[in-house]
Write a protein that holds these residues in place. Structure first.
Motif, PDB file in Angstrom:
ATOM      1  N   VAL A   1      -7.829  -7.319  -0.140  1.00 56.96           N
ATOM      2  CA  VAL A   1      -7.262  -6.089  -0.703  1.00 56.96           C
ATOM      3  C   VAL A   1      -5.818  -5.992  -0.260  1.00 56.96           C
ATOM      4  CG1 VAL A   1      -7.406  -3.591  -0.729  1.00 56.96           C
ATOM      5  CG2 VAL A   1      -9.483  -4.934  -0.610  1.00 56.96           C
ATOM      6  N   LYS A   2      -4.920  -5.724  -1.227  1.00 57.73           N
ATOM      7  CA  LYS A   2      -3.505  -5.612  -0.875  1.00 57.73           C
ATOM      8  C   LYS A   2      -3.245  -4.237  -0.288  1.00 57.73           C
ATOM      9  CE  LYS A   2       0.801  -7.018  -3.106  1.00 57.73           C
ATOM     10  NZ  LYS A   2       1.542  -6.532  -2.013  1.00 57.73           N
TER      11      LYS A   2
ATOM     12  N   VAL B   1       4.241  -0.571   2.762  1.00 54.13           N
ATOM     13  CA  VAL B   1       4.683  -1.310   3.948  1.00 54.13           C
ATOM     14  C   VAL B   1       4.176  -0.654   5.227  1.00 54.13           C
ATOM     15  CG1 VAL B   1       6.685  -2.479   4.890  1.00 54.13           C
ATOM     16  CG2 VAL B   1       6.783  -1.503   2.593  1.00 54.13           C
ATOM     17  N   TYR B   2       4.132   0.678   5.229  1.00 54.59           N
ATOM     18  CA  TYR B   2       3.840   1.394   6.470  1.00 54.59           C
ATOM     19  C   TYR B   2       2.354   1.394   6.800  1.00 54.59           C
ATOM     20  CZ  TYR B   2       8.511   2.891   5.362  1.00 54.59           C
ATOM     21  OH  TYR B   2       9.835   2.887   5.053  1.00 54.59           O
ATOM     22  N   PHE B   3       1.516   1.206   5.763  1.00 55.15           N
ATOM     23  CA  PHE B   3       0.072   1.312   5.940  1.00 55.15           C
ATOM     24  C   PHE B   3      -0.427   0.427   7.082  1.00 55.15           C
ATOM     25  CE2 PHE B   3      -4.284   0.054   5.024  1.00 55.15           C
ATOM     26  CZ  PHE B   3      -4.881   1.278   4.785  1.00 55.15           C
ATOM     27  N   ASP B   4      -0.006  -0.851   7.054  1.00 54.89           N
ATOM     28  CA  ASP B   4      -0.482  -1.803   8.057  1.00 54.89           C
ATOM     29  C   ASP B   4      -0.097  -1.372   9.463  1.00 54.89           C
ATOM     30  OD1 ASP B   4      -1.644  -3.317   6.195  1.00 54.89           O
ATOM     31  OD2 ASP B   4      -0.078  -4.854   6.099  1.00 54.89           O
TER      32      ASP B   4
ATOM     33  N   LYS C   1      -6.005   4.428   1.614  1.00 52.10           N
ATOM     34  CA  LYS C   1      -6.527   3.061   1.520  1.00 52.10           C
ATOM     35  C   LYS C   1      -6.998   2.751   0.097  1.00 52.10           C
ATOM     36  CE  LYS C   1     -11.336   2.469   2.690  1.00 52.10           C
ATOM     37  NZ  LYS C   1     -11.452   1.627   1.575  1.00 52.10           N
ATOM     38  N   PRO C   2      -6.792   1.507  -0.309  1.00 51.53           N
ATOM     39  CA  PRO C   2      -7.303   1.109  -1.617  1.00 51.53           C
ATOM     40  C   PRO C   2      -8.823   1.024  -1.552  1.00 51.53           C
ATOM     41  CG  PRO C   2      -6.351  -0.760  -0.470  1.00 51.53           C
ATOM     42  CD  PRO C   2      -6.136   0.411   0.399  1.00 51.53           C
ATOM     43  N   PRO C   3      -9.518   1.091  -2.686  1.00 52.53           N
ATOM     44  CA  PRO C   3     -10.983   1.042  -2.677  1.00 52.53           C
ATOM     45  C   PRO C   3     -11.483  -0.228  -2.002  1.00 52.53           C
ATOM     46  CG  PRO C   3     -10.110   0.792  -4.891  1.00 52.53           C
ATOM     47  CD  PRO C   3      -8.983   1.228  -4.029  1.00 52.53           C
ATOM     48  N   PHE C   4     -12.617  -0.106  -1.321  1.00 52.98           N
ATOM     49  CA  PHE C   4     -13.157  -1.234  -0.568  1.00 52.98           C
ATOM     50  C   PHE C   4     -13.623  -2.336  -1.507  1.00 52.98           C
ATOM     51  CE2 PHE C   4     -16.610  -3.569   1.398  1.00 52.98           C
ATOM     52  CZ  PHE C   4     -15.985  -4.000   2.542  1.00 52.98           C
TER      53      PHE C   4
ATOM     54  N   LEU D   1      -5.739  -8.261   9.093  1.00 57.34           N
ATOM     55  CA  LEU D   1      -5.896  -9.467   9.919  1.00 57.34           C
ATOM     56  C   LEU D   1      -5.529  -9.208  11.385  1.00 57.34           C
ATOM     57  CD1 LEU D   1      -4.530 -12.281   7.603  1.00 57.34           C
ATOM     58  CD2 LEU D   1      -6.838 -12.040   8.456  1.00 57.34           C
ATOM     59  N   GLY D   2      -4.516  -8.341  11.610  1.00 58.66           N
ATOM     60  CA  GLY D   2      -4.101  -8.047  12.981  1.00 58.66           C
ATOM     61  C   GLY D   2      -5.215  -7.367  13.746  1.00 58.66           C
TER      62      GLY D   2
END
Lengths: 323, 390
Positions: free
Chosen positions: A96-97, A101-104, A88-91, A153-154
């Protein structure tokens, strides 16, 4: 693309030499992409595999045992969250992008398996007993936390749905009212409460600038819940239906302002339709006696109001497009 | 012929092309703006959500007007015939409204025109059905004539699909009365007609003179590919002959000439897929993949080799592994085929609605107080709206 059109543009001096060259080059190097077809096949493969394995497990549950399956689900869930935590990118309180693709999808899978795990525990081992509120409250807290922590968002939508389920359950144990047929009324008021709460959360996320892009999701849920509760209230309390016009008009006004502020065609359409249904219900209730004359009036009302709604929508389209 | 002004529709195409070029960053925003200014589209095309709203409200208005008309005329016309005439007159008036809204108000796919078009046909067809004893053949003929006229006049692609199906229905109802011979030649006749339609569309689809019907032709192309397969699919032929022609086949018994239909069932989808990869036709490719699934279901329906969960698991595994290798193989494009995300116009067409919904859902929400009326950068405004039409 049609090269002839762009050559015409070039002749008229609308585009530069470089642009025309670029277009010709792209067009001649154009490849046939089967990207989405392959992705669909991959997705289908995953769906078939998980479905097939699911049925296999279900049919052989006696030999495998519930503990093993629970352990498998827990393992999968933990694996997903582990991956997300590592990548994960830093909070940040901003948007935050996601890193890839697979992360979400992996985060979504983690949250879904988490829900499955808790449901499984409840169904098989009755872990929460009769405290159904708790069984929805705990996943809700986790989902909200994940939505903000990972910025998804999901997951936020899932969390809001869980909040609604929890509130729906939380208000029903008051069994006294059920005898008086207030059961539906409770749901209606719970809906109004939930919608109001979500409006506050939307305002909060915007004014405090904490994940302000969550505002749309909150507003969307709150708009639908509030309008549906309001119109349901109108149908349910048929002796007070005129009174429900007051909150309806207040809602229309509030969401009209919001739709203009974020120039959303979607909000504009929904509020128009809800308002039209609500107001038309009141008008037909007022007009429909056993009298042919008022039937004429009702039909004429629908024609006239319909034409007005068309003009309104056309005007709003112009207004929103300008922004 | 077509109700719209040729020039306006051309401007629409030009704007779409320029929009694609802008999205691919082949032309600059300035160039796009000058093109959009030079070829301004004066057609009224509202946002998709507004279109939905306009459609619904128009239907309400028309139905309520019809109710009013019936109430007013109820005493004067107390017979079935009178009601029939009222329906037809009413349909005529809706049609006049449709022509007026398009010609003088310049509506183009605005929701109002969509609603009026469908209501016109709906009123005529239901009136004829309710008040005359029409045979299925005459019925299909009526729908065909009406939808053909509507397709030519309004270039509506959904209308052209109605036309296609009513045409197939005409063939079906005119052949079936001829007893045994009719039943046996029916699949072949339908297949030949579908193939002929497909090739006619191939000849004409890039003709400049009928460019405004391109979506109708695309619809016909797609439907003819589907029916070519469906009418010779073993499942469809066997079960439909059982149902319609009272064949009473025992379970497991084959139909006469069953081997031929098995052959076509198995061969057509791969034929489509290879043909599509060769001619680089994405519509055909997707149709082929979809029909391949239909073939697998057909085979499994008659020959169950293994329990369903085993087939699913194994099939899923094979699919995942195969796709994985194809993706890996196509990392560098082969034979002009690539796995890169497409950015071309075909995709834009088919995903247009989706992209609008996405851009609407995930649009940037301006923070109040951060200087409203301030347009930063002048970049594309929220993805799907780049061409300035929504």
């Amino acid at each position: 693309m049609n090269i002839a059109i762009f050559e015409q543009f070039h002749k008229e001096g609308l585009i530069s030499d470089q642009s025309l060259e670029r277009i010709k080059k792209t067009e001649s190097e154009k490849l046939f992409s089967i990207h989405w077809e392959l992705r669909t096949l991959l997705y289908l493969g995953v769906l078939l595999l998980t479905g097939g394995l699911g049925i296999l497990i279900y049919k052989n549950i006696d030999t495998i045992g519930h503990q093993v399956i629970l352990a498998l689900i827990a393992l999968l869930c933990a694996g997903c969250f582990f991956y997300c935590e590592r990548n994960k990118p830093p909070f940040s309180f901003e948007k935050v992008k996601s890193p890839n693709v697979y992360f979400d999808y992996i985060l979504l899978l983690g949250c879904l398996t988490l829900l499955t795990f808790i449901t499984y525990l409840q169904v098989q081992y009755n872990i929460f007993g009769d405290r159904y509120g708790l069984a929805t409250f705990i996943p809700m807290i986790i989902l909200f936390y994940c939505a903000y922590y990972f910025d998804h968002l999901g997951v936020l939508s899932m969390a809001v749905a869980n909040l609604a389920a929890w509130m729906g359950i939380a208000v029903t144990p008051l069994k006294i009212f059920k005898a008086n047929n207030f059961a539906d009324a409770q749901i209606i008021f719970a809906g109004l409460l939930l919608g109001g709460l979500l409006v506050l959360m939307a305002r909060f996320s915007i004014t405090k600038k904490i994940k302000s892009h969550f505002c749309f999701t909150y507003l969307n849920f709150s708009m639908n819940i509030l309008f549906i509760s309001c119109i349901a209230g109108m149908f349910h309390f048929d002796s007070f239906y005129l009174l429900w016009l007051v909150p309806l008009i207040a809602l229309v006004y509030y969401f009209y302002r919001q739709a203009i502020a974020i120039s959303s065609f979607y909000f504009m359409l929904m509020l128009t339709l809800y308002a039209y249904v609500g107001i038309s219900y009141v008008v037909t209730q007022l007009l429909l006696f056993d009298n042919i004359g008022t039937t004429y009036l009702a039909l004429m009302y629908f024609i006239a109001s319909g034409i007005y709604v068309i003009l309104f929508l056309i005007r709003m389209n112009k207004k929103l497009k300008k922004q | 012929m077509i109700v719209y002004n040729d020039n306006s529709l051309d401007r629409l195409i030009i704007n779409e092309e320029a929009g694609i070029a802008l999205r691919k960053q082949l032309i600059s925003k300035n160039e796009y703006d000058t093109i959009a200014a030079a070829y301004a589209v004066e057609l009224y095309r509202p946002n998709i959500f507004i279109r939905i709203g306009l459609f619904l409200v128009t239907v309400v208005i028309v139905l309520m007007s019809f109710g009013l008309l019936v109430l007013v005329a109820a005493d004067a016309l107390d017979s079935n015939n009178g009601f029939f005439v009222i329906c037809l007159i009413f349909a005529f008036f809706i049609y006049v409204a449709l022509e007026w809204i398009i010609q003088s108000k310049r509506h183009y796919r605005s929701g109002v025109d969509d609603a009026l078009l469908w209501l016109t046909l709906g009123f005529i067809i239901s009136a004829v059905n309710l008040f005359t004893g029409i045979t299925p053949l005459q019925q299909s003929l009526l729908i065909f004539i009406l939808s053909l006229a509507a397709t030519i006049r309004f270039a509506n692609s959904v209308m052209s699909s109605v036309m296609f199906f009513s045409f197939i229905a005409i063939i079906f109802y005119s052949i079936t009365p001829y007893g045994n011979i009719g039943k046996h030649i029916l699949p072949f006749v339908l297949m030949s007609i579908s193939v002929i339609i497909y090739f006619i569309v191939q000849i004409y689809k890039n003709k400049n003179a009928i460019r405004h019907y391109r979506y109708c032709l695309k619809m016909l192309e797609f439907l003819s590919l589907i029916t070519t397969y469906t009418v010779v699919n073993y499942f469809a032929v066997r079960e439909l002959s059982n149902l319609l022609f009272d064949l009473y086949l025992p379970v497991g018994a084959s139909i006469p000439g069953g081997w031929f239909f098995w052959l076509t069932t198995v061969l057509i989808p791969p034929l489509y897929i290879f043909g599509a990869l060769k001619t680089k036709d994405s519509l055909m490719l997707r149709t082929g993949l979809f029909l391949l699934a239909a073939t697998i279901f057909t085979i499994r329906y008659y020959y169950s080799v293994a329990p369903v969960e085993v087939v699913m698991t194994a099939g899923g595994l094979i699919l995942i592994v195969a796709t994985y290798f194809v993706i890996k193989y196509l990392r560098t494009p082969k034979y002009g085929i690539t796995d890169k995300e497409p950015e071309d116009e075909d995709m834009q067409d088919s995903l247009q609605l989706e992209s609008i919904v996405i851009s609407e859902t995930f649009q940037k929400i301006p923070i109040p107080g951060a200087g409203e009326g301030f347009n930063f950068g002048g970049g594309s405004s929220g993805g799907g709206g780049a061409s300035g039409e929504y």
